[in-house]
Scaffold this motif. Sequence first.
Motif, PDB file in Angstrom:
ATOM      1  N   GLU A  61       0.857  -1.190   0.000  1.00  0.00           N
ATOM      2  CA  GLU A  61       0.000   0.000   0.000  1.00  0.00           C
ATOM      3  C   GLU A  61       0.896   1.244   0.000  1.00  0.00           C
ATOM      4  O   GLU A  61       1.630   1.488   0.956  1.00  0.00           O
TER       5      GLU A  61
ATOM      6  N   ILE B 233      -2.783   4.527   2.197  1.00  0.00           N
ATOM      7  CA  ILE B 233      -3.733   3.610   2.823  1.00  0.00           C
ATOM      8  C   ILE B 233      -5.063   3.725   2.085  1.00  0.00           C
ATOM      9  O   ILE B 233      -5.766   4.736   2.177  1.00  0.00           O
TER      10      ILE B 233
ATOM     11  N   TRP C 223      -1.141   1.834  10.440  1.00  0.00           N
ATOM     12  CA  TRP C 223      -2.502   1.579   9.969  1.00  0.00           C
ATOM     13  C   TRP C 223      -2.726   0.087   9.766  1.00  0.00           C
ATOM     14  O   TRP C 223      -3.763  -0.464  10.137  1.00  0.00           O
ATOM     15  N   GLU C 224      -1.758  -0.578   9.159  1.00  0.00           N
ATOM     16  CA  GLU C 224      -1.909  -1.994   8.825  1.00  0.00           C
ATOM     17  C   GLU C 224      -1.898  -2.867  10.072  1.00  0.00           C
ATOM     18  O   GLU C 224      -2.633  -3.857  10.154  1.00  0.00           O
TER      19      GLU C 224
ATOM     20  N   PRO D 173       4.457  -2.149   3.575  1.00  0.00           N
ATOM     21  CA  PRO D 173       4.208  -0.705   3.529  1.00  0.00           C
ATOM     22  C   PRO D 173       5.462   0.030   3.101  1.00  0.00           C
ATOM     23  O   PRO D 173       6.588  -0.455   3.262  1.00  0.00           O
TER      24      PRO D 173
ATOM     25  N   ASN E 237       2.170   3.993   7.314  1.00  0.00           N
ATOM     26  CA  ASN E 237       1.296   2.955   6.768  1.00  0.00           C
ATOM     27  C   ASN E 237       1.345   1.708   7.628  1.00  0.00           C
ATOM     28  O   ASN E 237       0.329   1.025   7.813  1.00  0.00           O
TER      29      ASN E 237
END
Length: 513
Positions: free
Chosen positions: A214, A217, A267-268, A259, A264
Amino acid sequence: MHGPLAETASDTPSVTLLTEGTYPHSHGGVSVWCDQLVQGMPDVDFRIIAVTGTGRESLAWDLPSHVRSVRTHPLWGPPPAGRAPRGRDLRDLLTAYELFLLTLLDPDQERHFPRAFYRLAEYAAAGTLAPALRGEAAARTLVRLWKRPGLATAAARPTLHDALLATDLLEHALRPLAADPPAEGVTHAVSGGLAALPGLIAHHRHGTPFLLTEHGIYLRERYLGFRAEPYRWPVKALMLGLFRMLAVESYRVAALVTPGNRYNRRWEEHGGTPPERIRTVYNGVDPAAFPPAGPEPDVPTLSWAGRVDPIKGLETLIRAFALVRAEIPAARLRLFGGTPRGGEGYRTACEKLAAELGVAEAVVFEGRVEDIRDAYAAGNIVMLSSISEGFPFTLIEAMSCGRATVSTDVGGVREAVGDSGLVVPPRDPESMAKAALTLLNDPGTRARMGEAARLRVIEQFTLRQTINAFRDIYRDLADSRRQPAVERPWRRRQRALQREDAPAMAMAAGDAG
């Protein structure tokens, strides 16, 4: 398939790139990254499954011979061939569909998403899902579910018109479920969301290792984008539920998530990806391809490069420039980059804003530039005003060219810049203008930052590092398929889904009755 590309048998590693709206049919940062990956690995057989707009898009890149095929799956254009089932078969499909909708709208039912999702994929492969969703029964199923007591959507009093619109959006979004998923090699989705659909299906049916990268995101960008959509809240709730659950399933299934920055990664991890299945791989550029840009322009100039898109925050940049021009009347703002189809209204709004602020004559939309290095050389400072980013190529390219930068603090920007540029909050024209004025008024600081920026790229963000990292990842994932089948976790997950499938479908059938 486009042009002379053809499938050929090969003993070399095989990777299927999964894209949405980017490579190989458009330009932009993600497409540049894909092309770098492909060009940098002539020892790998690449195939591409591209989710596109209409299917009429032409290739924007010259593909090397080791790209064996390109298959497109348009979201719009003519509907897929096929006929809706009837009688009991239609009732079975609608039962699965109702469970699927329930997982998008009711947090208590999210655990059933994989069962409902992969059941719908079977109907899509048979050619019956799309025509069934174009029927009235599917829309009425959604209306009934939206109004179900206990669901938040009931308070919004959704209408049949809302349901027809939402069902149409879903039908288009789910068209990639009909893709023929690769059984061999590795699938590599270069974004989350709809690009990942063929990879999820390939993993479910064949155990094909699924790799997810990603750059931004995807789910966050959908939340940002849907703010401006004209749909009523029940429609937004349904579509955002789809994107949320696709993110959850992608993180659950991925053998590895890569990422491009620590932002990122957070977030993941929050989305449920086990930390041991995350490996950060920064984007890289070739410093020899982006040498020092040379002398600065004589007129104080801010330059920007990218696609003209709301997520790039050009309104903030134009407002900031108006403040800069109030202090430096000779200043100019040059914007390099194309306007994607559908973005013409946004560009017009930006031009109107520049006129309202009295700086229209100093703001120039240059369009696409033949050599992106000219865009960086055109400014004393290179600006980045985005409201969402991953690890932006334009930023590290400008840094490699030795230009000082002013960037918004989004995604991996701060990781990229370090101390070699100025970073300001997004959507804050005053802070952006102050940073730009600081650098415009101090040539010595600009020069020192530009030199530090290029050195930072050479030390940390080279293309060679990126290519080598992904070559190793592809080999590791391909090797993982050589494990005995009983050891493969995907087989255990598949059996678990099959065991739990019957009671979940019975529950949905009872609700439908």
